[in-house]
Design an enzyme around this catalytic site. Structure first.
Site, PDB file in Angstrom:
ATOM      1  N   GLY A 134      54.453  40.135  43.147  1.00 15.71           N
ATOM      2  CA  GLY A 134      55.741  40.305  43.428  1.00 15.71           C
ATOM      3  C   GLY A 134      56.033  41.242  44.482  1.00 15.71           C
ATOM      4  O   GLY A 134      57.443  41.110  45.192  1.00 15.71           O
ATOM      5  N   GLU A 169      48.273  35.699  41.949  1.00 10.44           N
ATOM      6  CA  GLU A 169      48.966  35.551  40.765  1.00 10.44           C
ATOM      7  C   GLU A 169      47.936  34.519  39.818  1.00 10.44           C
ATOM      8  O   GLU A 169      47.695  34.638  38.490  1.00 10.44           O
ATOM      9  CB  GLU A 169      50.288  34.788  40.668  1.00 10.44           C
ATOM     10  N   GLU A 189      56.186  39.174  47.465  1.00  7.32           N
ATOM     11  CA  GLU A 189      57.409  38.436  47.554  1.00  7.32           C
ATOM     12  C   GLU A 189      58.779  39.149  47.818  1.00  7.32           C
ATOM     13  O   GLU A 189      59.480  38.542  48.465  1.00  7.32           O
ATOM     14  CB  GLU A 189      57.481  37.797  46.291  1.00  7.32           C
ATOM     15  N   ALA A 194      54.106  42.759  40.119  1.00  8.19           N
ATOM     16  CA  ALA A 194      54.777  42.881  39.047  1.00  8.19           C
ATOM     17  C   ALA A 194      54.052  43.915  38.099  1.00  8.19           C
ATOM     18  O   ALA A 194      52.750  44.083  38.308  1.00  8.19           O
ATOM     19  CB  ALA A 194      55.108  41.610  38.416  1.00  8.19           C
TER      20      ALA A 194
HETATM   21  N1  T1G Z   1      50.561  46.123  36.906  1.00  2.00           N
HETATM   22  C1  T1G Z   1      50.194  47.369  36.534  1.00  2.00           C
HETATM   23  N2  T1G Z   1      49.337  48.168  36.678  1.00  2.00           N
HETATM   24  C2  T1G Z   1      48.722  47.770  37.644  1.00  2.00           C
HETATM   25  C3  T1G Z   1      48.941  46.912  38.514  1.00  2.00           C
HETATM   26  C4  T1G Z   1      49.964  45.895  38.341  1.00  2.00           C
HETATM   27  N3  T1G Z   1      50.273  44.848  38.947  1.00  2.00           N
HETATM   28  N4  T1G Z   1      47.819  46.959  39.462  1.00  2.00           N
HETATM   29  C5  T1G Z   1      47.205  47.939  39.216  1.00  2.00           C
HETATM   30  N5  T1G Z   1      47.490  48.586  38.091  1.00  2.00           N
HETATM   31  C6  T1G Z   1      46.998  49.825  37.396  1.00  2.00           C
HETATM   32  C7  T1G Z   1      45.585  49.553  36.920  1.00  2.00           C
HETATM   33  O1  T1G Z   1      45.675  49.129  35.838  1.00  2.00           O
HETATM   34  C8  T1G Z   1      44.989  50.775  37.135  1.00  2.00           C
HETATM   35  O2  T1G Z   1      45.700  51.462  35.920  1.00  2.00           O
HETATM   36  C9  T1G Z   1      45.710  51.408  38.449  1.00  2.00           C
HETATM   37  O3  T1G Z   1      46.900  50.777  38.508  1.00  2.00           O
HETATM   38  C10 T1G Z   1      44.922  51.475  39.482  1.00  2.00           C
HETATM   39  O4  T1G Z   1      44.379  50.236  39.580  1.00  2.00           O
HETATM   40  C11 T1G Z   1      56.465  38.167  40.037  1.00  2.00           C
HETATM   41  C12 T1G Z   1      54.252  37.898  38.510  1.00  2.00           C
HETATM   42  C13 T1G Z   1      46.159  47.059  43.715  1.00  2.00           C
HETATM   43  C14 T1G Z   1      44.235  46.148  44.723  1.00  2.00           C
HETATM   44  O5  T1G Z   1      47.362  40.891  40.882  1.00  2.00           O
HETATM   45  O6  T1G Z   1      44.225  44.238  42.363  1.00  2.00           O
HETATM   46  O7  T1G Z   1      53.219  39.993  40.939  1.00  2.00           O
HETATM   47  O8  T1G Z   1      43.436  52.224  35.093  1.00  2.00           O
HETATM   48  O9  T1G Z   1      42.113  50.749  39.297  1.00  2.00           O
HETATM   49  O10 T1G Z   1      40.883  49.567  42.784  1.00  2.00           O
HETATM   50  O11 T1G Z   1      55.025  36.595  41.324  1.00  2.00           O
HETATM   51  O12 T1G Z   1      44.893  47.151  41.061  1.00  2.00           O
HETATM   52  O13 T1G Z   1      44.370  53.978  36.260  1.00  2.00           O
HETATM   53  O14 T1G Z   1      45.543  53.309  34.191  1.00  2.00           O
HETATM   54  O15 T1G Z   1      42.611  48.737  40.267  1.00  2.00           O
HETATM   55  O16 T1G Z   1      42.584  50.714  44.176  1.00  2.00           O
HETATM   56  C15 T1G Z   1      50.013  40.547  41.043  1.00  2.00           C
HETATM   57  C16 T1G Z   1      46.547  43.905  40.746  1.00  2.00           C
HETATM   58  C17 T1G Z   1      50.757  40.754  39.819  1.00  2.00           C
HETATM   59  C18 T1G Z   1      47.377  42.945  41.879  1.00  2.00           C
HETATM   60  C19 T1G Z   1      44.410  48.469  43.676  1.00  2.00           C
HETATM   61  N6  T1G Z   1      49.269  41.687  41.388  1.00  2.00           N
HETATM   62  N7  T1G Z   1      45.961  45.104  41.296  1.00  2.00           N
HETATM   63  O17 T1G Z   1      42.999  48.346  43.364  1.00  2.00           O
HETATM   64  O18 T1G Z   1      42.917  50.599  41.672  1.00  2.00           O
HETATM   65  S1  T1G Z   1      51.509  39.390  39.269  1.00  2.00           S
HETATM   66  C20 T1G Z   1      47.912  41.669  41.151  1.00  2.00           C
HETATM   67  C21 T1G Z   1      44.861  45.094  41.865  1.00  2.00           C
HETATM   68  C22 T1G Z   1      52.945  39.011  39.966  1.00  2.00           C
HETATM   69  C23 T1G Z   1      55.230  37.864  40.638  1.00  2.00           C
HETATM   70  C24 T1G Z   1      54.017  38.087  39.768  1.00  2.00           C
HETATM   71  C25 T1G Z   1      44.500  46.370  42.092  1.00  2.00           C
HETATM   72  C26 T1G Z   1      44.988  47.100  43.787  1.00  2.00           C
HETATM   73  P1  T1G Z   1      44.612  52.642  35.227  1.00  2.00           P
HETATM   74  P2  T1G Z   1      42.832  49.811  40.070  1.00  2.00           P
HETATM   75  P3  T1G Z   1      42.326  49.936  43.031  1.00  2.00           P
END
Ligand code: T1G
Length: 685
Positions: free
Chosen positions: A101, A124, A104, A62
């Site tokens: 998400g 999450e 999911e 998400a």
């Molecule tokens: N939302 C918004 N921005 C995100 C994002 C996200 N989920 N994931 C990454 N970014 C942005 C980050 O801030 C950065 O921005 C750029 O993307 C590159 O990221 C309903 C509620 C995917 C493994 O926890 O673990 O889904 O700094 O530097 O090292 O159940 O990002 O360039 O402006 O980290 O290559 C669950 C989170 C969400 C995964 C890539 N998902 N992301 O790593 O790049 S909760 C996560 C990561 C959810 C549902 C629930 C990593 C990555 P900027 P980066 P990277």
């Protein structure tokens, strides 16, 4: 440009999610997906759908940026419901990250095809929430409840090969992912395979109980972990739709929690920390070979960080005994990994084979990066830098693991001060996530960029600090320790201070930490600081008394606590109470009772004030960097976001009152930072 575009391959619609950089499932993505799914499902010419991500990933989850506000419809459950309601098979084609998400959504599809480098999971709980789009209900139907509990509570990201083995994926493909997914969709013809219709796999009840117990033990009272375990267990206890609705309600409630706000803040703070002023045009230098000088506790742990990242390491020591001990320490670290199942025998052999032990600094002539972890003394380090200077190749980066010494003075003895940088690891270096990168006056931008790139490569949270006493972390921790010791002289006892800070969320209180690291180190630092301090600066006294009695902590069997032979947990020692009382009497202080909250606020206000001072001095680039340092290097509870984030969520007058008590205790030498200005930058708008 729409975040979702549709292309046709005969009777298969390919829905392409395109929301750089990681296809976060923002409102635009959800809205685009719902419209595309509904229109494709209503199109009689189409027999199947494929979902695929543009760019480097499927969907990273998400859009976390949307979480501070109520989520706009359509939300992810609605998109998944449309896929499940569609009578045509929908195939998720996964490359890169399919997390939260994103995974999911894939679980809402009828099949999941992935490339070998794909990464899937439900992380999450690292954000203080639980999966909110059916992950806790659909995943158990694929992998069983016990494995689902382990996955959701550990927030583990799973590589494609293991995901296939566990049944989370239907196929792992080489070559053209899209073509393979379209082929798979065609072969499914009109066959739907909704996970919601699948029964939970048979499994032994004790396996589920064990998984739940392990998860809760690992989660140490973290709300999201307990809620995640309960939600997965609901998959066996409640009808699917009821459990799904309950999961979503829990997700929404946790999303609005302070803990989740703190963990989101830290998520973006980690990304922000990589943006350092003056490096916009800087390119990291290539690093293929690393040299580590000093194979002690820190040196061996540092070597393991590079070996784990696949880099060959030349380990240099002054004599054979020390060299053998260094290599043995590295082997021991890997042996523990082997026993814990973190790596295989082959993997261990491969990494150990990448060590080149040497007794000669000349062996570092071809290294791209050399880091020293020798005895923490300026003369020793300068002598080493002087010896290394003529030996290292042009363009080699020379780094120091010093935790407080002045890097400018170290670099000044070389002809390459621009190639010098501090890489301050935290013990144990192969475990602690924090890397304080120290920027000296002369450090070249590309050298700093090299350090930051290396920090990412070895999986560290890197924060840049400028040269100054204690850089960011040690300086703030020292201010915190001072206040905790002043409170002893005013009426508290070590076990009360520790209990209050453990209740706040620290894994250990400052006095238990001090006993573990050894009081003699802090004593030496105190004496050095006292020698340089002006007369107005007040120093706590109890530590000196304990050290004069040889109470240096666990290693001496006694420090702030008394330790039974081999015990890691200390017992309250009446002798310490007597020493504390005596110091109060000598200082004519009438001892008083401290509430746990007062202890917490006073200790944290000292951190906040010191942070404001070092931000003003530009030792740290931004407030969130300070919070990252304290959370990843000093045990500050992540669910509180760090001292500055925590303070920004407290009433102004409460922080002001705590600062006043810090000022009163610190005496005439106290310097007040512009705390309000710093916190205003973080306070919710
Ligand atoms: N939302 C918004 N921005 C995100 C994002 C996200 N989920 N994931 C990454 N970014 C942005 C980050 O801030 C950065 O921005 C750029 O993307 C590159 O990221 C309903 C509620 C995917 C493994 O926890 O673990 O889904 O700094 O530097 O090292 O159940 O990002 O360039 O402006 O980290 O290559 C669950 C989170 C969400 C995964 C890539 N998902 N992301 O790593 O790049 S909760 C996560 C990561 C959810 C549902 C629930 C990593 C990555 P900027 P980066 P990277």
């Amino acid at each position: 440009m729409s975040a979702v575009r549709v292309e046709r391959e005969d009777s298969v619609a390919v829905l392409i999610i395109d929301n750089p950089p990681v296809n976060a499932a923002s409102w635009e993505v959800r809205n685009g997906l719902l419209a595309a799914v509904q229109s494709a499902c209503a199109d009689p010419a189409l027999r199947a759908l494929v979902l695929i991500g543009a760019g480097r990933s499927f969907i990273a989850g998400a859009d976390i940026r949307e979480f501070d506000k109520p989520l706009r419809d359509p939300q992810m459950p609605a998109v998944i419901a449309a896929i499940e309601a569609c009578d045509k098979p929908v195939v998720a084609a996964i490359h890169g990250a399919a997390l939260g998400g994103g995974f999911e959504l894939a679980l809402g599809c009828d099949a999941r095809i992935a490339t070998a480098e794909a990464l899937v999971g439900l992380p999450e709980t690292t954000l203080g929430i639980i999966p909110g789009a059916g992950g806790t209900q659909r995943l158990p139907r694929l992998v069983g409840t016990a494995v689902a509990i382990e996955m959701v509570s550990s927030a583990r990201r799973v590589k494609a090969a293991e995901a296939l083995r566990l049944g989370m994926l239907d196929a792992v493909v080489e070559g053209d992912l899209r073509a393979a997914a379209v082929r798979h969709a065609r072969e499914m013809a009109s066959r739907k395979r909704r996970l919601r219709d699948l029964p939970l796999p048979e499994e032994r009840a004790e396996a589920v109980e064990t998984a739940a117990a392990n998860a809760l033990a690992r989660g140490k009272g973290r709300a999201a972990i307990a809620e995640a375990v309960a939600a997965v267990r609901d998959s066996a206890r409640l009808p699917f739709s009821e459990a799904l609705a309950k999961e979503r309600a829990t997700f929404q409630r946790l999303r609005e929690s302070e803990e989740a706000a703190a963990l989101r803040y830290l998520f973006f703070a980690e990304r922000e920390a990589a943006r350092v002023s003056g490096l916009e045009a800087a390119k990291p230098r290539p690093v293929h070979q690393v040299g580590v000088v000093g194979g002690g506790l820190m040196g061996s742990g540092i070597a393991v960080c590079f070996l784990d990242a696949g880099l060959p390491v030349t380990l240099v020591e002054r004599d054979q005994g020390a060299l053998d001990a260094g290599v043995e320490r590295i082997r021991a670290i890997y042996h523990r990994g082997l026993q814990a199942g973190r790596l295989s025998q082959e993997e261990m052999a491969k990494r150990v084979a990448c060590i080149t032990p040497s007794l000669s600094l000349a062996a570092l002539a071809s290294a791209d990066l050399v880091i020293e972890a020798v005895f923490e003394d300026m003369a020793v380090k300068q002598a080493l830098f002087r010896d290394l200077d003529p030996l290292l190749k042009q363009g080699a980066v020379l780094a120091s693991n010093t935790s407080y010494l002045n890097l400018d003075r170290m670099g000044a003895v070389t002809k390459r001060p621009a190639d010098i940088v501090g890489l301050h690891f935290f013990s144990p270096a192969q475990v602690m996530r924090l890397l304080e990168i120290v920027r000296a006056e002369a450090t070249a931008p590309d050298v700093l960029a090299t350090a930051l790139a290396m920090g990412k490569r070895i999986g560290k949270v890197s924060v840049v600090a400028r040269v100054g006493e204690g850089f960011i972390g040690n300086r703030i921790y020292s201010a915190y320790r001072f206040q905790c010791e002043f409170m002893l002289e005013e009426g508290a006892y070590p076990e009360e201070v520790d209990a209050a800070l453990v209740a706040f969320g620290f894994a250990m209180g400052p006095f238990a930490v001090s006993d573990m690291s050894g009081l003699d180190i802090a004593w030496a630092t105190r004496k050095r600081l006292a020698a340089a301090a002006d007369a107005a600066t007040r120093f706590p006294e109890v530590l000196n008394r304990l050290c004069e009695k040889g109470r240096f902590g666990q290693k001496a069997g006694a420090g702030w606590y008394r330790y039974a032979q081999g015990a890691r947990r200390g017992a309250v020692d009446p002798e310490v109470r007597a020493i504390v009382d005596a110091v109060s009497r000598e200082k004519k202080v009438t001892r008083r009772v401290f509430t746990p909250e007062e202890i917490q606020h006073r200790a944290l206000a000292a951190m906040v004030n010191e942070a404001a001072l070092l931000l003003r001095e530009k030792i740290a680039e931004r407030a969130s960097d300070v919070d990252l340092v304290m959370v990843n290097g000093y045990g500050f509870p992540a669910q509180r976001g760090g001292p500055l984030f925590w303070a920004s969520r407290r009433p102004r007058e409460e922080i002001a009152a705590a600062l006043d008590s810090v000022a009163a205790a610190s005496g005439a030498g106290f310097r007040r930072g512009d705390v309000d200005a710093v916190l205003d930058g973080l306070r919710p708008k």
